[in-house]
Write a protein that holds these residues in place. Structure first.
Motif, PDB file in Angstrom:
ATOM      1  N   ALA A 196       0.838  -1.199   0.000  1.00 16.59           N
ATOM      2  CA  ALA A 196       0.000   0.000   0.000  1.00 16.59           C
ATOM      3  C   ALA A 196       0.871   1.246   0.000  1.00 16.59           C
ATOM      4  O   ALA A 196       1.683   1.430   0.901  1.00 16.59           O
ATOM      5  CB  ALA A 196      -0.904  -0.007   1.228  1.00 16.59           C
ATOM      6  N   ARG A 249      -6.530 -10.964  -0.938  1.00 16.93           N
ATOM      7  CA  ARG A 249      -7.557 -10.431  -0.021  1.00 16.93           C
ATOM      8  C   ARG A 249      -8.485  -9.450  -0.725  1.00 16.93           C
ATOM      9  O   ARG A 249      -8.902  -8.446  -0.126  1.00 16.93           O
ATOM     10  CB  ARG A 249      -6.933  -9.745   1.194  1.00 16.93           C
ATOM     11  N   GLY A 251      -8.020  -7.078  -2.516  1.00 18.47           N
ATOM     12  CA  GLY A 251      -7.591  -5.685  -2.491  1.00 18.47           C
ATOM     13  C   GLY A 251      -8.151  -4.898  -1.317  1.00 18.47           C
ATOM     14  O   GLY A 251      -8.082  -3.674  -1.296  1.00 18.47           O
ATOM     15  N   ARG A 252      -8.689  -5.595  -0.306  1.00 21.88           N
ATOM     16  CA  ARG A 252      -9.218  -4.890   0.874  1.00 21.88           C
ATOM     17  C   ARG A 252      -8.123  -4.667   1.899  1.00 21.88           C
ATOM     18  O   ARG A 252      -8.215  -3.793   2.755  1.00 21.88           O
ATOM     19  CB  ARG A 252     -10.368  -5.693   1.488  1.00 21.88           C
ATOM     20  N   THR A 253      -7.084  -5.490   1.826  1.00 19.26           N
ATOM     21  CA  THR A 253      -5.916  -5.315   2.674  1.00 19.26           C
ATOM     22  C   THR A 253      -4.705  -5.416   1.767  1.00 19.26           C
ATOM     23  O   THR A 253      -4.739  -6.193   0.813  1.00 19.26           O
ATOM     24  CB  THR A 253      -5.858  -6.425   3.742  1.00 19.26           C
ATOM     25  N   PHE A 254      -3.687  -4.639   2.069  1.00 16.05           N
ATOM     26  CA  PHE A 254      -2.468  -4.681   1.278  1.00 16.05           C
ATOM     27  C   PHE A 254      -1.311  -5.111   2.165  1.00 16.05           C
ATOM     28  O   PHE A 254      -1.384  -5.005   3.385  1.00 16.05           O
ATOM     29  CB  PHE A 254      -2.167  -3.291   0.689  1.00 16.05           C
ATOM     30  N   ALA A 255      -0.257  -5.575   1.526  1.00 15.27           N
ATOM     31  CA  ALA A 255       0.960  -5.844   2.285  1.00 15.27           C
ATOM     32  C   ALA A 255       1.529  -4.500   2.732  1.00 15.27           C
ATOM     33  O   ALA A 255       1.300  -3.483   2.089  1.00 15.27           O
ATOM     34  CB  ALA A 255       1.967  -6.585   1.422  1.00 15.27           C
ATOM     35  N   TYR A 401      -8.613   4.895  -2.497  1.00 12.61           N
ATOM     36  CA  TYR A 401      -8.716   3.517  -1.998  1.00 12.61           C
ATOM     37  C   TYR A 401      -8.720   3.379  -0.485  1.00 12.61           C
ATOM     38  O   TYR A 401      -9.030   2.318   0.029  1.00 12.61           O
ATOM     39  CB  TYR A 401      -7.598   2.657  -2.599  1.00 12.61           C
ATOM     40  N   ARG A 402      -8.309   4.415   0.261  1.00 18.67           N
ATOM     41  CA  ARG A 402      -8.403   4.302   1.719  1.00 18.67           C
ATOM     42  C   ARG A 402      -9.735   4.882   2.126  1.00 18.67           C
ATOM     43  O   ARG A 402      -9.838   6.050   2.453  1.00 18.67           O
ATOM     44  CB  ARG A 402      -7.239   5.006   2.399  1.00 18.67           C
ATOM     45  N   LYS A 403     -10.728   4.069   2.121  1.00 14.98           N
ATOM     46  CA  LYS A 403     -12.076   4.558   2.392  1.00 14.98           C
ATOM     47  C   LYS A 403     -12.439   4.353   3.853  1.00 14.98           C
ATOM     48  O   LYS A 403     -12.169   3.350   4.421  1.00 14.98           O
ATOM     49  CB  LYS A 403     -13.087   3.821   1.509  1.00 14.98           C
TER      50      LYS A 403
ATOM     51  N   PRO B  61      -8.593  10.926   4.089  1.00 14.16           N
ATOM     52  CA  PRO B  61      -9.166   9.696   3.556  1.00 14.16           C
ATOM     53  C   PRO B  61      -9.126   8.582   4.595  1.00 14.16           C
ATOM     54  O   PRO B  61      -8.096   8.382   5.236  1.00 14.16           O
ATOM     55  CB  PRO B  61      -8.271   9.338   2.367  1.00 14.16           C
ATOM     56  N   GLY B  62     -10.237   7.886   4.730  1.00 19.95           N
ATOM     57  CA  GLY B  62     -10.281   6.753   5.646  1.00 19.95           C
ATOM     58  C   GLY B  62     -10.434   7.135   7.101  1.00 19.95           C
ATOM     59  O   GLY B  62     -10.418   6.264   7.960  1.00 19.95           O
ATOM     60  N   SER B  65     -13.633   5.483   8.782  1.00 23.14           N
ATOM     61  CA  SER B  65     -13.571   4.037   9.005  1.00 23.14           C
ATOM     62  C   SER B  65     -12.448   3.689   9.977  1.00 23.14           C
ATOM     63  O   SER B  65     -12.564   2.716  10.726  1.00 23.14           O
ATOM     64  CB  SER B  65     -13.461   3.258   7.696  1.00 23.14           C
ATOM     65  N   GLY B 146      -7.420 -18.297   0.472  1.00 20.69           N
ATOM     66  CA  GLY B 146      -7.432 -16.831   0.437  1.00 20.69           C
ATOM     67  C   GLY B 146      -8.181 -16.199   1.602  1.00 20.69           C
ATOM     68  O   GLY B 146      -8.730 -15.119   1.454  1.00 20.69           O
ATOM     69  N   LYS B 151      -4.820  -9.478   9.755  1.00 24.45           N
ATOM     70  CA  LYS B 151      -4.891  -8.170   9.101  1.00 24.45           C
ATOM     71  C   LYS B 151      -6.186  -8.017   8.330  1.00 24.45           C
ATOM     72  O   LYS B 151      -6.205  -7.382   7.270  1.00 24.45           O
ATOM     73  CB  LYS B 151      -3.701  -7.981   8.159  1.00 24.45           C
ATOM     74  N   ALA B 153      -9.817  -6.680   7.227  1.00 25.51           N
ATOM     75  CA  ALA B 153     -10.242  -5.279   7.133  1.00 25.51           C
ATOM     76  C   ALA B 153     -11.070  -4.849   8.343  1.00 25.51           C
ATOM     77  O   ALA B 153     -11.187  -3.663   8.623  1.00 25.51           O
ATOM     78  CB  ALA B 153     -11.031  -5.074   5.849  1.00 25.51           C
ATOM     79  N   ASN B 237      -4.849  -2.378   7.391  1.00 26.06           N
ATOM     80  CA  ASN B 237      -4.006  -1.252   6.985  1.00 26.06           C
ATOM     81  C   ASN B 237      -4.630  -0.343   5.932  1.00 26.06           C
ATOM     82  O   ASN B 237      -3.960   0.524   5.401  1.00 26.06           O
ATOM     83  CB  ASN B 237      -2.621  -1.720   6.552  1.00 26.06           C
ATOM     84  N   LEU B 238      -5.886  -0.554   5.622  1.00 27.47           N
ATOM     85  CA  LEU B 238      -6.487   0.316   4.614  1.00 27.47           C
ATOM     86  C   LEU B 238      -7.892   0.743   5.012  1.00 27.47           C
ATOM     87  O   LEU B 238      -8.833   0.309   4.397  1.00 27.47           O
ATOM     88  CB  LEU B 238      -6.499  -0.403   3.265  1.00 27.47           C
ATOM     89  N   PRO B 239      -8.094   1.594   5.919  1.00 26.72           N
ATOM     90  CA  PRO B 239      -7.086   2.292   6.717  1.00 26.72           C
ATOM     91  C   PRO B 239      -6.685   1.467   7.928  1.00 26.72           C
ATOM     92  O   PRO B 239      -7.416   0.563   8.330  1.00 26.72           O
ATOM     93  CB  PRO B 239      -7.841   3.528   7.181  1.00 26.72           C
TER      94      PRO B 239
END
Lengths: 403, 579
Positions: A196, A249, A251-255, A401-403, B61-62, B65, B146, B151, B153, B237-239
């Motif tokens: 990310a 994942r 694309g909901r989590t990134f390394a 993408y960071r929503k 952003p984020g 959440s 998968g 981690k 979300a 991590n997103l966020p």
């Protein structure tokens, strides 16, 4: 005629006299740096997430301790941005000497920030004997760091080129470009990802994708406010919108970074990873960290390459020690050891043509790793876009993408 | 004997010293964070006082959440930890499993959060040990599935890890609470009234026990809402969670982000305060609603007859022990691994080289952690004993300290999120040029060590039978001598145990070490967390185990040293006063 000969003789005499004198001055300046360095403790701040690199630093520290009486302490950092922030805070607080950081491993955005904020010491690399051997002609990234002029403010330490690592046990034909990567991800959902942004490998992936997808890559050499950012980057976001749902994942989590992706590759969670070190895979195979089935590939149009550097900090009270350490790290001996995939595998900044036969032999003796590409296979190095693109890409990516 | 200007008056200094050791830094730190949050940070040339930074924060952003995930993980972890600890205590107190749990508590507490999170992550990942054990035989997986088991979300893995890590602490607090209640008599009275076991616990014991748990639970809540290291290792991590975002902003190379970080830290502080208020309110409501039921005299209910809660308690305590054991074992395995490929159940190739290297690599960070920990803990113990002696002195003069108020103060460092004031302390420390010195390191560790030492020691210390002191003074004629030769020796066991606890707390500190160490103080914890971001699990495992072994060593000493010293004194061997 006589006069001409006389003048010629005088000029010759001056040359003969001045040249050694000049060499002598340079030499004595270096000697006095080495003398002052003795007994100093250098706080070297560098990324500490790789044990291979940490081990190399340990070796180099022990050597400069032995040879020059300089003690090096490796401050292991997760993100060099922390360090830049700390130095700036020290400057703001008026601490012009006795700073906590002496030498910092740096490039790109962070170099630009330090240069602009006046956080770097005076130009120094021209004083270092090893710098004379650096390939500044054929390796332009040693003089322009992400298009920013280096101006002797940082010592070139190593070369980097974006490469992809893949598991031959699962991938038979590695993708040759971003579109093929997308096609692969669609047929093998969950096995591709990237770190990310603003993590720098993640940002590099964005820049690589942009370079490949944009109609006119020349535009990326310009500062970002000089072009229509939205229009130019539209293909990139369309590409990512398509890629993310079929990523690891979903694309909901990134390394968090390339090292974590290497772990995922090793675990078999993903089949394709990326690295800035062309020898990364060979090195990791040698240590058992990656399976034997891992190989390296690059995209057909070339991949982004840059250099990484060592910079002395303005308020360091061990500037001489820091210079001695930087000089040692640029020396043929240290560079050859670093380039060995069995040790680290980081490509050298030195010009083979400037080395003595013995020094060159050190590099010739290095055995190429099983997963290392030849210089031909590595292909064309693409230059980084103008440094201002980094922030613009990162901000837009986060907003999207960071929503 | 009772001289008005004797040691008594000097004792009054201890509470002042102790309070200033942590209250002043926290208050300064908070102010040093609130001002930049309002746009005032002269160090970077920001002078306008206004709230615009907060608007930037809300638009980040984020942001919403991140706030949402922070609340769900923090509250979730606290509720799970509290619920399970109470269930375990009330259902299995006195059983064989309870005794096993009680004996394992020191080990569970000694395991630093970061080490546990790393082990837990290895365990539950889709390519983790659990899946490897049953693959491919039972699952058919040749490559990892998968699943988003770490981690994720929603921060579920983070919530569970935090809950598991906090249960031992709350169990310890239950235990110390029960020690202060006359639990045997309550059980006896309950039985004679014909109440079932679980009814005695829920109706007679729990209402007495809960007040002892209130502050520890709030500390767990504040911690879970603001933790950084565990969230870095296991969190989304997103966020990411708010605390991680704030930490990143504080450390961004663009110093303009420091204002945003300060606003984020202040927002997190408000969030924690609001969560605490909601918790206290909910507690009142539950108390109101259940007050009548508590005294309705009914004897049993259907769920009790089927023993559902009993089964859950046994299951969850067994699970806690199992997960902790496996998280530890998987670290041990990785530390001896050369290569371990999915889906092998055990490493394919073993190697000693990571330990061989690790011993010399970890020597310096272990040493720094040791010195800082020992210094901070020793100072803390002296201050705490001084405060407790002052309390006794006051009581003797008929002036009682309001112990509940004292407790709130003691808990202050545990209720205010670390990240909400460390930045402020850092700014001040830079200003005075003391960051990265032993003084600032020991000082900042002391803030967090003190409360735990106080909590571990105060119960037993206050319960000390002062007639021993009176006898000793009348025999020796010297209050000081009787204090050192009788009281301290008799209380050696709990004091040494408090030392070990304080040390474990110090070793585990990540943020304080990062913010005030200026890179000069790299402890085993900061090294482990920094490596956890890298790829080499084998090295990380060695570091995490060293991080665990250090406090473990202290706990072992704390248990065996007094036992050895008092081997010829049978009365000192009893269990009483260990906790």
């Amino acid at each position: 005629m006589k006069l001409g000969r006389f003048v010629g003789a005088v000029l010759l005499a001056m040359l003969v006299l001045v040249n050694p004198l000049q060499a002598e001055t340079e030499n004595s300046e270096w000697q006095s740096i080495v003398a002052k360095a003795k007994g100093q403790t250098v706080y070297y701040n560098g990324w500490g997430g790789s044990e291979v690199i940490n081990e190399y630093i340990r070796w180099a520290s022990a050597e400069v301790e032995k040879r020059y009486g300089v003690t090096v302490k490796h401050v292991k950092v997760t993100d060099i941005g922390d360090v830049v922030g700390r130095i700036l805070a020290e400057k703001s607080a008026g601490r012009t000497s006795g700073g906590t950081v002496d030498l910092v491993w740096i490039n790109g955005e962070n170099f630009r920030a330090m240069k602009e904020q006046g956080l770097l010491g005076p130009p120094f690399t021209h004083k270092l004997p090893s710098y004379q051997l650096v390939d500044t002609e054929k390796k332009p990234t040693t003089v322009y760091d992400f298009t920013i002029a280096v101006e002797n403010l940082e010592a070139p330490w190593g070369m980097a080129q974006l490469v992809f690592m893949y598991d031959t046990a699962h991938v038979t034909n590695p993708p040759a470009n971003m579109q093929e990567l997308l096609a692969y991800a669609k047929t093998h959902p969950g096995r591709v990802t990237y770190p990310a942004p603003p993590e720098f490998h993640g940002t590099t992936f964005l820049k690589q994708a942009l370079l490949e997808l944009v109609e006119n890559p020349e535009l990326l050499k310009k500062p970002v406010d000089a072009v229509d950012f939205e229009k130019i980057t539209a293909p990139l976001w369309a590409f990512l919108d398509e890629l993310h749902p079929v990523m690891w994942r979903s694309g909901r989590t990134f390394a968090n970074g390339a090292p974590e992706m290497k772990q995922l590759l090793s675990d078999g969670e993903i089949f394709i990873s990326l690295s800035f070190n062309p020898n990364d895979a060979s090195n990791a195979i040698a240590s058992g960290e990656l399976p034997e089935s891992i190989r390296t590939y690059v995209h057909e149009g070339g991949t982004i390459g840059n250099s990484h550097f060592l910079a002395v900090v303005f308020n360091s009270s061990a500037k001489e020690g820091a210079m001695v350490f930087a000089d040692f790290l640029m020396s043929p001996e240290a560079q050859a050891r670093k380039a060995d995939p069995a040790i680290w595998g980081d490509p050298t900044v030195l010009a083979m043509g400037k080395l003595t036969p013995e020094q060159k032999q050190l590099f010739d003796n290095i055995e190429a790793g099983v997963a290392t590409l030849s210089p031909q296979e590595l292909g064309k190095v693409r230059l980084e876009p103008h440094a201002s693109w980094v922030e613009a890409l990162e901000t837009t990516w986060l907003a999207r993408y960071r929503k | 004997m009772d001289k008005p200007t004797g040691p008594g008056s000097r004792l009054a200094l201890f509470p002042i010293l102790t309070l200033s050791a942590f209250c002043i830094p926290i208050l300064i730190g908070l102010a040093g964070t609130w001002l930049p949050a309002l746009g005032y940070l002269p160090a970077i040339g920001a002078y306008d006082l206004n709230v615009s930074v907060f608007f930037t924060l809300f638009r980040e952003p984020g942001f919403s959440s991140a706030t949402f995930h922070t609340i769900t993980t923090g509250l979730g972890a606290t509720l799970i930890a509290l619920g399970l600890s109470l269930l375990i205590t009330t259902q299995i107190y006195g059983s064989a499993l309870w005794r096993l749990l009680e004996r394992s508590l020191a080990v569970l507490l000694a395991m630093p959060h970061a080490a546990f999170a790393i082990g837990f992550g290895f365990l539950i990942a889709p390519s983790g040990w659990l899946v490897r054990i049953i693959s491919p035989e039972l699952t058919g997986f040749e490559v990892p599935p998968g699943w988003a088991t770490v981690k994720d979300a929603y921060g579920i893995s983070l919530t569970l890890a935090l809950a598991f890590k906090e249960i031992p602490f709350l169990l310890l607090m239950c235990l110390s609470g029960l020690n202060q209640l006359d639990i045997r008599r309550t059980l006896w009275v309950g039985h004679s009234l014909g109440y079932s076991r679980s009814r005695i616990w829920t109706r007679l014991v729990l209402p007495q026990l809960y007040p002892h748990l209130r502050l520890p639970v709030l500390a767990v809540l504040a911690y879970s809402l603001s933790v950084v290291d565990v969230a870095l290792i296991l969190g989304p991590n997103l966020p990411p969670t708010l605390s991680v975002l704030v930490d990143r902003w504080f450390n961004d190379s663009d110093v303009g982000y420091r204002l945003l970080g300060a606003a984020g830290a202040t927002w997190l502080f408000l969030l924690v305060m609001a969560a605490i208020a909601v918790f206290l309110l909910a507690e009142k409501i539950i108390y109101r609603l259940s007050r009548d039921r508590l005294i309705d005299g009914s004897r049993s209910s259907i769920s009790e007859r089927f023993g559902l809660s009993g089964a859950t308690a046994y299951f969850s305590s067994a699970l806690l022990l199992l997960v902790s054991l496996l998280s530890f074992l998987v670290l041990v395995l990785w530390s001896f691994t050369r290569s371990w490929r999915f889906p092998e159940s055990l490493p394919g190739v073993y190697s000693l080289r990571f330990w061989a290297r690790g011993v010399s690599q970890t020597a310096e960070p272990v040493w720094i952690a040791l010195v800082v920990g020992v210094l901070a803990t020793l100072i803390a113990v002296v201050l705490v004993i001084g405060c407790l002696e002052n309390e006794i002195e006051l009581a003797r003069k008929g002036r009682r300290a309001d112990s509940q108020k004292v407790m709130w103060l003691v808990y202050l460092p545990l209720l205010v999120p670390q990240i909400a004031f460390l930045f402020g302390i850092q700014t001040i420390a830079v200003l005075f040029g003391v960051e990265g010195t032993w003084l600032s390191m020991v000082g900042v560790h002391l803030i967090f060590v003190l409360p735990y030492v106080f909590l571990t020691l105060s119960g037993v210390y206050r319960g000390f039978d002062n007639r021993y002191t009176q006898v000793a003074v009348s025999l020796s004629g010297s209050p000081l001598r009787s204090f050192f030769r009788v009281k301290l020796v008799m209380l050696a066991k709990p004091i040494v145990f408090a030392l070990a606890t304080g040390f474990a707390v110090s070793v585990a500190q990540y943020l304080p070490t990062m913010y005030l160490g200026a890179g000069r103080f790299m402890t085993i914890t900061t090294e482990t967390v920094s490596l956890a971001g890298g790829s080499d699990r084998r090295v990380v495992a060695v570091y995490a185990l060293c991080q665990f072994l250090l406090p473990m060593l202290m706990y072992t000493l704390a248990i065996f040293l007094p036992a050895w010293a008092f081997r010829n004194r049978r009365a000192m061997q009893n269990e009483k006063g260990e906790w």
